[in-house]
Scaffold this motif. Structure first.
Motif, short mmCIF file in Angstrom:
data_model
loop_
_atom_site.label_atom_id
_atom_site.label_comp_id
_atom_site.label_asym_id
_atom_site.label_seq_id
_atom_site.Cartn_x
_atom_site.Cartn_y
_atom_site.Cartn_z
N GLY A 29 0.82 -1.21 0.00
CA GLY A 29 0.00 0.00 0.00
C GLY A 29 0.85 1.26 0.00
O GLY A 29 2.04 1.22 0.30
N GLY A 30 0.21 2.37 -0.36
CA GLY A 30 0.94 3.63 -0.43
C GLY A 30 1.85 3.73 -1.62
O GLY A 30 2.73 4.59 -1.67
N ASN A 31 1.64 2.88 -2.61
CA ASN A 31 2.53 2.88 -3.78
C ASN A 31 2.10 3.94 -4.79
O ASN A 31 0.98 4.46 -4.75
CB ASN A 31 2.53 1.50 -4.43
N VAL A 32 3.01 4.22 -5.68
CA VAL A 32 2.77 5.16 -6.78
C VAL A 32 2.99 4.41 -8.08
O VAL A 32 4.02 3.75 -8.25
CB VAL A 32 3.70 6.38 -6.71
N MET A 33 2.04 4.54 -9.00
CA MET A 33 2.19 3.95 -10.33
C MET A 33 2.31 5.10 -11.33
O MET A 33 1.61 6.12 -11.20
CB MET A 33 1.00 3.06 -10.66
N ALA A 34 3.19 4.93 -12.29
CA ALA A 34 3.48 6.05 -13.17
C ALA A 34 3.81 5.58 -14.57
O ALA A 34 4.15 4.42 -14.80
CB ALA A 34 4.66 6.86 -12.61
N TRP A 35 3.70 6.54 -15.49
CA TRP A 35 4.16 6.34 -16.87
C TRP A 35 5.24 7.37 -17.16
O TRP A 35 5.10 8.55 -16.83
CB TRP A 35 3.02 6.51 -17.85
N TYR A 36 6.30 6.89 -17.80
CA TYR A 36 7.39 7.73 -18.28
C TYR A 36 7.53 7.50 -19.78
O TYR A 36 7.01 6.53 -20.32
CB TYR A 36 8.71 7.35 -17.60
N ARG A 37 8.26 8.37 -20.42
CA ARG A 37 8.59 8.15 -21.82
C ARG A 37 10.01 8.62 -22.10
O ARG A 37 10.54 9.48 -21.39
CB ARG A 37 7.59 8.85 -22.73
N ALA A 48 2.92 10.91 -16.29
CA ALA A 48 1.84 11.03 -15.31
C ALA A 48 2.06 10.01 -14.21
O ALA A 48 2.72 8.99 -14.43
CB ALA A 48 0.48 10.80 -15.96
N TYR A 49 1.52 10.32 -13.02
CA TYR A 49 1.55 9.33 -11.96
C TYR A 49 0.23 9.35 -11.20
O TYR A 49 -0.52 10.33 -11.25
CB TYR A 49 2.73 9.53 -11.01
N ILE A 50 -0.03 8.25 -10.53
CA ILE A 50 -1.24 8.13 -9.73
C ILE A 50 -0.89 7.40 -8.44
O ILE A 50 -0.25 6.35 -8.45
CB ILE A 50 -2.36 7.39 -10.52
N TYR A 93 7.22 3.77 -20.65
CA TYR A 93 7.51 2.81 -19.59
C TYR A 93 6.56 3.02 -18.41
O TYR A 93 6.29 4.17 -18.03
CB TYR A 93 8.94 3.00 -19.08
N CYS A 94 6.13 1.93 -17.82
CA CYS A 94 5.38 2.03 -16.58
C CYS A 94 6.31 1.74 -15.41
O CYS A 94 7.33 1.04 -15.57
CB CYS A 94 4.18 1.10 -16.56
N LYS A 95 5.97 2.28 -14.28
CA LYS A 95 6.78 2.11 -13.09
C LYS A 95 5.88 2.05 -11.87
O LYS A 95 4.87 2.76 -11.80
CB LYS A 95 7.75 3.28 -12.93
N VAL A 96 6.25 1.22 -10.93
CA VAL A 96 5.57 1.21 -9.63
C VAL A 96 6.64 1.40 -8.55
O VAL A 96 7.73 0.82 -8.65
CB VAL A 96 4.75 -0.07 -9.40
N SER A 97 6.33 2.24 -7.59
CA SER A 97 7.28 2.56 -6.53
C SER A 97 6.64 2.36 -5.18
O SER A 97 5.51 2.79 -4.94
CB SER A 97 7.73 4.03 -6.64
N PHE A 98 7.36 1.70 -4.29
CA PHE A 98 6.92 1.56 -2.91
C PHE A 98 8.09 1.12 -2.05
O PHE A 98 9.02 0.48 -2.53
CB PHE A 98 5.76 0.56 -2.78
N ARG A 99 8.05 1.57 -0.79
CA ARG A 99 9.08 1.24 0.20
C ARG A 99 10.47 1.57 -0.32
O ARG A 99 11.42 0.81 -0.05
CB ARG A 99 8.97 -0.22 0.62
N GLY A 100 10.60 2.65 -1.07
CA GLY A 100 11.90 3.11 -1.53
C GLY A 100 12.45 2.43 -2.76
O GLY A 100 13.57 2.72 -3.18
N ASP A 101 11.68 1.52 -3.34
CA ASP A 101 12.15 0.80 -4.53
C ASP A 101 11.30 1.16 -5.75
O ASP A 101 10.11 1.44 -5.61
CB ASP A 101 12.10 -0.71 -4.31
N ASP A 102 11.92 1.11 -6.91
CA ASP A 102 11.23 1.34 -8.19
C ASP A 102 11.30 0.07 -9.03
O ASP A 102 12.35 -0.58 -9.11
CB ASP A 102 11.90 2.47 -8.98
N TYR A 103 10.19 -0.23 -9.67
CA TYR A 103 10.11 -1.38 -10.57
C TYR A 103 9.60 -0.89 -11.92
O TYR A 103 8.59 -0.20 -11.99
CB TYR A 103 9.17 -2.45 -9.99
N TRP A 104 10.32 -1.27 -12.97
CA TRP A 104 10.01 -0.78 -14.31
C TRP A 104 9.51 -1.88 -15.22
O TRP A 104 9.98 -3.02 -15.14
CB TRP A 104 11.26 -0.17 -14.94
N GLY A 105 8.61 -1.49 -16.12
CA GLY A 105 8.20 -2.37 -17.19
C GLY A 105 9.19 -2.29 -18.33
O GLY A 105 10.14 -1.48 -18.31
#
Length: 114
Positions: A29-37, A48-50, A93-105
Motif C-alpha cells: 500500500g501507499g505505492n505510486v504507479m506512473a508512466w514515463y517516456r 503522469a503518476y497516480i 515505460y510504466c513504473k511502480v514505486s513503494f518502500r523506496g524501490d522502483d520497478y520498471w516495465g
C-alpha cells in the motif's frame, strides 16, 4: 515485482491510444504507479503518476489530453492518450514505486505519424 506494458503502436496525429501495464508480485500500500517516456538521446521523463489513493499528476505536455487510471485489485495502471502529436512519439515505460524501490516495465513504443 514484474511489470508488463502493452498498447503501443502507430497512430496518426490527432488519434488516441490506451497503454496498459499489469503488475505481478506483492505490491504494498501507499505505492505510486506512473508512466514515463523516452526518446533517443534524451532522459526519461515523467508523463503522469497516480497514487494509491487516486491522486494524479500530469506533465504539462500531456495535461488535458491524457488520463491515468489504476485498478488496485487487478494491479494495473493505464494511460489513455488523446489528440496525439508527433512529439508524443517515444518509448513509454510504466513504473511502480513503494518502500523506496522502483520497478520498471519493459517499455512499449508509441509512434505518432501520418
Amino acid at each position: 515485482v514484474q511489470l508488463q506494458a502493452s498498447g503501443g503502436g502507430l497512430v496518426q496525429p490527432g488519434g488516441s491510444l490506451r497503454l496498459s501495464c499489469a503488475a505481478s508480485g506483492k505490491i504494498y500500500g501507499g505505492n505510486v504507479m506512473a508512466w514515463y517516456r523516452q526518446t533517443p538521446g534524451k532522459q526519461r521523463e515523467l508523463v503522469a503518476y497516480i497514487i494509491s489513493n487516486g491522486a494524479t499528476e500530469y506533465a504539462d505536455s500531456v495535461k488535458g489530453r491524457s488520463t491515468i487510471a489504476r485498478d488496485n485489485a487487478k494491479k494495473t495502471v493505464s494511460l489513455q492518450m488523446n489528440n496525439l502529436k508527433p512529439e508524443d512519439t517515444a518509448v513509454y515505460y510504466c513504473k511502480v514505486s513503494f518502500r523506496g524501490d522502483d520497478y520498471w516495465g519493459q517499455g512499449t513504443q508509441v509512434t505518432v505519424s501520418s
